[in-house]
Design a protein around this motif. Structure first.
Motif, PDB file in Angstrom:
ATOM      1  N   LEU A  94      -8.842  30.392 -55.965  1.00  0.00           N
ATOM      2  CA  LEU A  94      -7.483  29.629 -56.883  1.00  0.00           C
ATOM      3  C   LEU A  94      -6.470  29.273 -55.525  1.00  0.00           C
ATOM      4  O   LEU A  94      -6.037  28.352 -55.621  1.00  0.00           O
ATOM      5  CB  LEU A  94      -6.958  30.398 -57.965  1.00  0.00           C
ATOM      6  CG  LEU A  94      -5.893  29.712 -58.452  1.00  0.00           C
ATOM      7  CD1 LEU A  94      -6.314  28.422 -59.118  1.00  0.00           C
ATOM      8  CD2 LEU A  94      -5.067  30.558 -59.642  1.00  0.00           C
ATOM      9  N   ALA A  95      -6.190  30.277 -54.638  1.00  0.00           N
ATOM     10  CA  ALA A  95      -5.392  30.205 -53.580  1.00  0.00           C
ATOM     11  C   ALA A  95      -5.685  29.032 -52.612  1.00  0.00           C
ATOM     12  O   ALA A  95      -4.923  28.113 -52.280  1.00  0.00           O
ATOM     13  CB  ALA A  95      -5.091  31.553 -52.702  1.00  0.00           C
ATOM     14  N   ILE A  96      -6.803  28.866 -52.490  1.00  0.00           N
ATOM     15  CA  ILE A  96      -7.641  27.634 -51.581  1.00  0.00           C
ATOM     16  C   ILE A  96      -7.439  26.580 -52.359  1.00  0.00           C
ATOM     17  O   ILE A  96      -6.973  25.280 -51.769  1.00  0.00           O
ATOM     18  CB  ILE A  96      -9.010  28.065 -51.065  1.00  0.00           C
ATOM     19  CG1 ILE A  96      -8.902  29.270 -50.121  1.00  0.00           C
ATOM     20  CG2 ILE A  96      -9.648  26.760 -50.259  1.00  0.00           C
ATOM     21  CD1 ILE A  96     -10.193  29.964 -49.684  1.00  0.00           C
ATOM     22  N   ALA A  97      -7.853  26.405 -53.660  1.00  0.00           N
ATOM     23  CA  ALA A  97      -7.760  25.471 -54.421  1.00  0.00           C
ATOM     24  C   ALA A  97      -6.464  24.833 -54.482  1.00  0.00           C
ATOM     25  O   ALA A  97      -6.045  23.589 -54.574  1.00  0.00           O
ATOM     26  CB  ALA A  97      -8.431  25.485 -55.814  1.00  0.00           C
ATOM     27  N   GLU A  98      -5.343  25.767 -54.559  1.00  0.00           N
ATOM     28  CA  GLU A  98      -4.126  25.194 -54.733  1.00  0.00           C
ATOM     29  C   GLU A  98      -3.408  24.596 -53.465  1.00  0.00           C
ATOM     30  O   GLU A  98      -2.719  23.553 -53.283  1.00  0.00           O
ATOM     31  CB  GLU A  98      -3.102  26.332 -55.079  1.00  0.00           C
ATOM     32  CG  GLU A  98      -3.057  26.983 -56.628  1.00  0.00           C
ATOM     33  CD  GLU A  98      -2.343  25.623 -57.224  1.00  0.00           C
ATOM     34  OE1 GLU A  98      -1.229  25.923 -57.267  1.00  0.00           O
ATOM     35  OE2 GLU A  98      -3.050  24.965 -57.942  1.00  0.00           O
ATOM     36  N   TYR A  99      -4.063  25.071 -52.228  1.00  0.00           N
ATOM     37  CA  TYR A  99      -3.848  24.634 -51.029  1.00  0.00           C
ATOM     38  C   TYR A  99      -4.052  23.002 -51.127  1.00  0.00           C
ATOM     39  O   TYR A  99      -3.249  21.865 -50.660  1.00  0.00           O
ATOM     40  CB  TYR A  99      -4.432  25.313 -49.992  1.00  0.00           C
ATOM     41  CG  TYR A  99      -4.264  24.580 -48.466  1.00  0.00           C
ATOM     42  CD1 TYR A  99      -3.068  24.482 -47.661  1.00  0.00           C
ATOM     43  CD2 TYR A  99      -5.545  23.862 -47.969  1.00  0.00           C
ATOM     44  CE1 TYR A  99      -3.305  23.872 -46.336  1.00  0.00           C
ATOM     45  CE2 TYR A  99      -5.408  23.511 -46.709  1.00  0.00           C
ATOM     46  CZ  TYR A  99      -4.438  23.535 -46.076  1.00  0.00           C
ATOM     47  OH  TYR A  99      -4.328  22.711 -44.821  1.00  0.00           O
ATOM     48  N   TRP A 100      -5.530  22.664 -51.356  1.00  0.00           N
ATOM     49  CA  TRP A 100      -5.961  21.336 -51.541  1.00  0.00           C
ATOM     50  C   TRP A 100      -5.285  20.550 -52.478  1.00  0.00           C
ATOM     51  O   TRP A 100      -5.025  19.160 -52.467  1.00  0.00           O
ATOM     52  CB  TRP A 100      -7.359  21.400 -51.507  1.00  0.00           C
ATOM     53  CG  TRP A 100      -8.110  21.865 -50.407  1.00  0.00           C
ATOM     54  CD1 TRP A 100      -8.803  22.879 -50.040  1.00  0.00           C
ATOM     55  CD2 TRP A 100      -7.974  21.355 -48.850  1.00  0.00           C
ATOM     56  NE1 TRP A 100      -9.280  23.037 -48.964  1.00  0.00           N
ATOM     57  CE2 TRP A 100      -8.923  22.019 -48.042  1.00  0.00           C
ATOM     58  CE3 TRP A 100      -7.492  20.150 -48.467  1.00  0.00           C
ATOM     59  CZ2 TRP A 100      -8.939  21.747 -46.665  1.00  0.00           C
ATOM     60  CZ3 TRP A 100      -7.673  19.610 -47.132  1.00  0.00           C
ATOM     61  CH2 TRP A 100      -8.375  20.505 -46.226  1.00  0.00           C
ATOM     62  N   ARG A 101      -5.069  20.965 -53.675  1.00  0.00           N
ATOM     63  CA  ARG A 101      -4.383  20.322 -54.714  1.00  0.00           C
ATOM     64  C   ARG A 101      -3.069  19.800 -54.372  1.00  0.00           C
ATOM     65  O   ARG A 101      -2.672  18.584 -54.651  1.00  0.00           O
ATOM     66  CB  ARG A 101      -4.295  21.287 -56.032  1.00  0.00           C
ATOM     67  CG  ARG A 101      -3.701  20.519 -57.114  1.00  0.00           C
ATOM     68  CD  ARG A 101      -3.635  21.390 -58.373  1.00  0.00           C
ATOM     69  NE  ARG A 101      -2.691  22.181 -58.523  1.00  0.00           N
ATOM     70  CZ  ARG A 101      -1.322  22.302 -58.785  1.00  0.00           C
ATOM     71  NH1 ARG A 101      -0.873  21.022 -59.573  1.00  0.00           N
ATOM     72  NH2 ARG A 101      -0.296  23.101 -58.867  1.00  0.00           N
ATOM     73  N   TRP A 102      -2.278  20.580 -53.668  1.00  0.00           N
ATOM     74  CA  TRP A 102      -1.223  19.830 -53.343  1.00  0.00           C
ATOM     75  C   TRP A 102      -1.092  18.993 -51.834  1.00  0.00           C
ATOM     76  O   TRP A 102      -0.383  18.052 -51.793  1.00  0.00           O
ATOM     77  CB  TRP A 102      -0.047  21.166 -52.731  1.00  0.00           C
ATOM     78  CG  TRP A 102       0.418  21.735 -53.921  1.00  0.00           C
ATOM     79  CD1 TRP A 102      -0.103  22.952 -54.360  1.00  0.00           C
ATOM     80  CD2 TRP A 102       1.235  21.387 -55.010  1.00  0.00           C
ATOM     81  NE1 TRP A 102       0.661  23.324 -55.518  1.00  0.00           N
ATOM     82  CE2 TRP A 102       1.413  22.219 -56.197  1.00  0.00           C
ATOM     83  CE3 TRP A 102       2.024  19.947 -55.056  1.00  0.00           C
ATOM     84  CZ2 TRP A 102       2.265  22.138 -57.098  1.00  0.00           C
ATOM     85  CZ3 TRP A 102       2.879  19.839 -56.469  1.00  0.00           C
ATOM     86  CH2 TRP A 102       2.631  21.096 -57.154  1.00  0.00           C
ATOM     87  N   TRP A 103      -2.324  18.950 -51.459  1.00  0.00           N
ATOM     88  CA  TRP A 103      -2.613  17.706 -50.464  1.00  0.00           C
ATOM     89  C   TRP A 103      -2.608  16.581 -51.291  1.00  0.00           C
ATOM     90  O   TRP A 103      -1.918  15.389 -50.915  1.00  0.00           O
ATOM     91  CB  TRP A 103      -3.938  18.042 -49.866  1.00  0.00           C
ATOM     92  CG  TRP A 103      -3.740  18.731 -48.391  1.00  0.00           C
ATOM     93  CD1 TRP A 103      -3.374  20.020 -48.225  1.00  0.00           C
ATOM     94  CD2 TRP A 103      -4.079  18.206 -47.281  1.00  0.00           C
ATOM     95  NE1 TRP A 103      -3.491  20.326 -47.159  1.00  0.00           N
ATOM     96  CE2 TRP A 103      -4.071  19.301 -46.323  1.00  0.00           C
ATOM     97  CE3 TRP A 103      -4.560  17.040 -46.784  1.00  0.00           C
ATOM     98  CZ2 TRP A 103      -4.110  19.489 -44.921  1.00  0.00           C
ATOM     99  CZ3 TRP A 103      -4.711  16.915 -45.356  1.00  0.00           C
ATOM    100  CH2 TRP A 103      -4.968  17.914 -44.351  1.00  0.00           C
ATOM    101  N   VAL A 104      -3.131  16.524 -52.453  1.00  0.00           N
ATOM    102  CA  VAL A 104      -3.346  15.403 -53.394  1.00  0.00           C
ATOM    103  C   VAL A 104      -1.750  15.042 -54.192  1.00  0.00           C
ATOM    104  O   VAL A 104      -1.473  13.944 -53.945  1.00  0.00           O
ATOM    105  CB  VAL A 104      -4.139  15.631 -54.484  1.00  0.00           C
ATOM    106  CG1 VAL A 104      -4.281  14.308 -55.429  1.00  0.00           C
ATOM    107  CG2 VAL A 104      -5.616  15.673 -53.829  1.00  0.00           C
ATOM    108  N   VAL A 105      -1.238  16.060 -54.630  1.00  0.00           N
ATOM    109  CA  VAL A 105      -0.101  15.997 -55.536  1.00  0.00           C
ATOM    110  C   VAL A 105       1.214  15.288 -54.472  1.00  0.00           C
ATOM    111  O   VAL A 105       1.919  14.682 -54.583  1.00  0.00           O
ATOM    112  CB  VAL A 105       0.022  17.159 -56.152  1.00  0.00           C
ATOM    113  CG1 VAL A 105       1.403  16.809 -57.090  1.00  0.00           C
ATOM    114  CG2 VAL A 105      -0.900  17.393 -57.145  1.00  0.00           C
ATOM    115  N   HIS A 106       1.230  16.354 -53.347  1.00  0.00           N
ATOM    116  CA  HIS A 106       2.434  15.918 -52.383  1.00  0.00           C
ATOM    117  C   HIS A 106       2.105  15.144 -51.411  1.00  0.00           C
ATOM    118  O   HIS A 106       3.016  13.948 -51.192  1.00  0.00           O
ATOM    119  CB  HIS A 106       2.961  17.370 -51.855  1.00  0.00           C
ATOM    120  CG  HIS A 106       4.044  17.298 -50.918  1.00  0.00           C
ATOM    121  ND1 HIS A 106       5.267  17.504 -51.611  1.00  0.00           N
ATOM    122  CD2 HIS A 106       4.175  17.193 -49.571  1.00  0.00           C
ATOM    123  CE1 HIS A 106       6.253  17.354 -50.582  1.00  0.00           C
ATOM    124  NE2 HIS A 106       5.777  17.115 -49.429  1.00  0.00           N
TER     125      HIS A 106
END
Length: 748
Positions: free
Chosen positions: A472-484
């Motif tokens: 989940l920590a790694i998925a969150e890193y990439w998710r914020w590439w999309v959102v932010h």
């Protein structure tokens, strides 16, 4: 020479920022909280396996994931933060268990000295890292295994249909039997335990947890670290320094201002003839308006679930459309209609700025529109099926609900959308290429337009960087590439360039000054914005360096917003320079609203929660929703509406509009959004913040706190702002669809 320096500065900012983002991304992979092979007792009994934890993460995603409560503070606000809630329940059970076993009384009735001794024992029990990297096991005591069993039993009842928890389930807006099998509930418990374990267990060789001591939990001394406090202070200093530097630059540059642009006496757009592909973009704006209406309706239902968890004014709507579904669709449709408005604007602008209509361009525009419709409808159906638990875990990952806020759609739909974005980029490139090849004063602005368009297509690809069972920590890193980076970053750049093009095309700005301003604004914005992505990752299992960088650079994101009033004033002046410009008054007014909400929503409300010490107590509270609504709709939504209106005007520049409806819509939308926040969401968020500081995150998100009369009244007060806002959106839709029928046009 000045433009060359601006290009060099932009290149250095982008290359340097992404180097930092990439380097610490690698560090995150290396230091992410480990998923063990097993969780075992000291006697060797297996409590959970690593596969059960990973499967539990997928089960959490399938039922809505971050749309049902939150993990590590990221997600929805009605149900608890499961990592904070599990931690508090486990700690409380252990204290009471030891108190009963050793003193024959509840923990709360013991003498303070005895309580202190038990708390120290609890701290040692939970904060000691017993993960063995060689064996791959987390070892827990027999007592802790008992706590895990009891807390797990509570959650099994909650996500089942146990009548004893019906009232609590309703407070959380969770339907009975959200998870229909005991196997799925047990695996969900495994994931919740792991998420809580990362919050309470120290990193190897450190005295802080994997989540930098988040959430606040006094029972185990989870409190802000020195780094959180120091880097919060540093962020304030950086903000003040940045404001001073930009103010100095602004004061100096005002002495070098060019002579005012000689604005044409007549509207230059009257000689403009839309090409077939430009006319084909009209359907994009119809879809934008329709999706906006659906999104607002779903928002009303979602907000109401906060006060009537399983119904909508007595209608048992949750049987068919539970909170997880309505919130998913509400959030996702917001992204879809804003993105569609900007994609449609790009397709409209590309032939307009180049004067070139490629062969089959209209066909490509129509095919892309059809693809977008299929993606929207298909992803929504898949998400409903996922939440209803009608898909297996692998099928859910590909076609159902991924459970990550703003990127909930299944992997198949993500890939489909990415292909669509590259199709859009291809259509943009082939239309603009003849103009880019010509050496003229427009070339730099065209190149910046092309780079922004390419970034929109490319950076959505970050959403494909996690797999079905990625940590989940790694998925969150990439998710914020999309959102932010995708939503808050390069769409902003794209919008800046498009607005510059519009004003240049209308003769309101010189090409040279518009280009330089766009390059400077982009450099300043991305200078803080790229590395500022880290401010979303303070407490998601990341090393301290990410906290320091996020705090520092997210402060810089606010710097350009302090002079936003000048931008708004300049836009207002442009709307009044010639009588013919009044025809574009309301599109320009929406750009003025963008400037206002940039300052208030992205600036004030953003910085309210961005410093680490603020976010430590506020993450996952309604203060986050304040920023989300005022920045996402207030900035990007208003931009989408303004761009849509400009394109609609450009499609028929000789038509005179009936603008009374637009005027009413503009003021209703802005006043409604302000009231929604100021008399409801913000007060609830501030009350939650007080509760978080006083008692802990678990309490600020608990039903015990959120179901109090005061909070309930504040939630009901949201109806005032929501109603005014919704009426404004419906009036806007009435106007847009009236352009098709002629009702909104004076000369028809």
């Amino acid at each position: 020479m000045q433009r060359r320096r601006l290009w060099i500065a932009l290149g250095l900012v982008v290359i340097g920022s992404f180097s930092v983002l990439g380097y610490y991304g690698i560090e995150l992979y290396r230091q992410a909280p480990p998923i063990p092979e097993r969780v075992v007792t000291e006697g060797g009994d297996v409590v959970f396996t690593g596969q059960e934890i990973s499967d539990g993460q997928n089960i959490w995603q399938s039922m809505g994931g971050q749309e049902v409560g939150s993990i590590w503070g990221h997600g929805a606000y009605v149900a608890p933060d499961w990592s904070a809630d599990w931690l508090h329940r486990e700690a409380t059970w252990l204290l009471n268990h030891w108190a009963e076993a050793e003193h024959g009384r509840d923990y709360a009735t013991l003498h303070e000295e005895v309580q202190a001794a038990l708390r120290q024992r609890l701290k040692t029990e939970l904060r000691t890292n017993t993960y063995d990297p060689h064996a791959g096991d987390i070892v827990v005591s027999k007592d802790r295994a008992g706590a895990i069993h009891e807390v797990g039993a509570h959650y099994a009842k909650l996500f089942g249909d146990d009548e004893s928890l019906a009232e609590l389930r309703d407070a959380y807006a969770i339907p009975p039997n959200s998870l229909k099998t005991s196997e799925r509930r047990d695996k969900l418990n495994a994931f919740f335990f792991w998420a809580s374990w990362t919050c309470s267990t120290n990193r190897p060789g450190k005295d802080t947890t994997y989540t930098n001591n988040w959430p606040a939990e006094s029972l185990i001394d989870n409190a802000p670290t020195g780094s959180i406090i120091v880097w919060s202070v540093v962020s304030f200093v950086i903000l003040l320094a940045g404001i001073g530097a930009l103010s100095w630059h602004f004061a100096v540059s005002r002495d070098k201002e060019e002579a005012p642009q000689d604005v044409p006496q007549m509207n230059p757009m009257l000689d403009f003839s839309p090409t077939p592909s430009m006319k084909a973009t009209l359907k994009y704006f119809w879809i934008v308006t329709a999706l906006m209406l659906v999104q607002i309706g779903l928002g009303a239902v979602t907000a109401h679930y906060g006060v009537e968890g399983s119904g909508f004014y007595g209608i048992p709507l949750a049987k068919w459309l539970p909170y997880a579904v309505t919130r998913t669709w509400h959030s996702q449709l917001g992204i879809f209609w804003i993105a569609t408005a900007w994609l449609g604007t790009g397709l409209f602008m590309a032939p307009a700025v180049s004067g070139h209509e490629p062969k089959f361009q209209r066909l490509g525009v129509n095919i892309l529109w059809l693809c977008l419709v299929v993606i929207v409808v298909g992803s929504m159906i898949g998400e409903w099926l996922g939440v209803q638990q009608r898909l297996g875990l692998t099928a859910n990952f590909w076609f159902g609900h991924q459970g990550y806020e703003y990127v909930d759609l299944g992997r198949f739909w993500q890939i489909f959308l990415l292909i669509g974005l590259f199709l859009w980029l291809g259509l943009m490139l082939r239309a603009m290429w003849p103009a880019i090849r010509k050496p003229n004063e427009n070339r730099s602005l065209l190149l910046l337009f092309l780079i922004a368009s390419a970034a929109i297509a490319l950076f959505y690809g970050a959403g494909l960087m996690w797999g079905q069972q990625t940590n989940l920590a790694i998925a969150e890193y990439w998710r914020w590439w999309v959102v932010h980076l995708w939503v808050e970053g390069f769409f902003e750049v794209f919008a800046t360039v498009v607005i510059a093009f519009l004003f240049v095309r209308m003769g309101l700005l010189r090409t040279v000054s518009a280009t330089n301003a766009a390059l400077f604004s982009t450099t300043i914005f991305l200078g803080g914005g790229i590395i500022g992505t880290f401010h979303h990752l303070y407490f998601t299992g990341t090393p301290t360096a990410i906290l320091a960088l996020g705090a520092s650079f997210s402060a810089l994101e606010v710097v350009p917003l302090v002079l936003i009033g000048f931008e708004a004033y300049e836009s207002l002046k442009l709307s009044r320079v010639r009588p013919w410009v009044s025809a574009y008054k309301w599109p320009i007014y929406f750009f003025v609203a963008v400037a206002f909400w940039n300052l208030v929503g992205a600036g004030l409300f953003g910085f309210l929660i961005n410093p680490p010490i603020a976010l430590y107590y506020m993450q996952g509270l309604n203060t986050t929703a304040v920023h989300a609504h005022t920045a996402l709709f207030g900035v990007y939504g208003m931009l989408g509406i303004g761009l849509m209106l400009f394109c609609l005007k450009g499609l028929a520049p000789r038509d005179n509009w009936h603008t009374r409806g637009l005027s009413f819509a503009f003021w209703s939308i802005n006043i409604g959004l302000a009231l929604m926040v100021l008399i409801s969401v913000l007060p609830v968020g501030l009350m939650q913040t007080w509760a978080s500081v006083e008692h802990g995150m678990w309490y600020a998100r608990s039903a015990e706190f959120l179901q109090t009369d005061v909070v309930g009244t504040l939630r009901w007060l949201r109806v005032i702002g929501d109603t005014i806002f919704a009426i404004g959106i419906m009036t806007l839709a009435w106007f847009v669809f009236g352009l098709a029928t002629g009702r909104s046009i004076k000369n028809k």
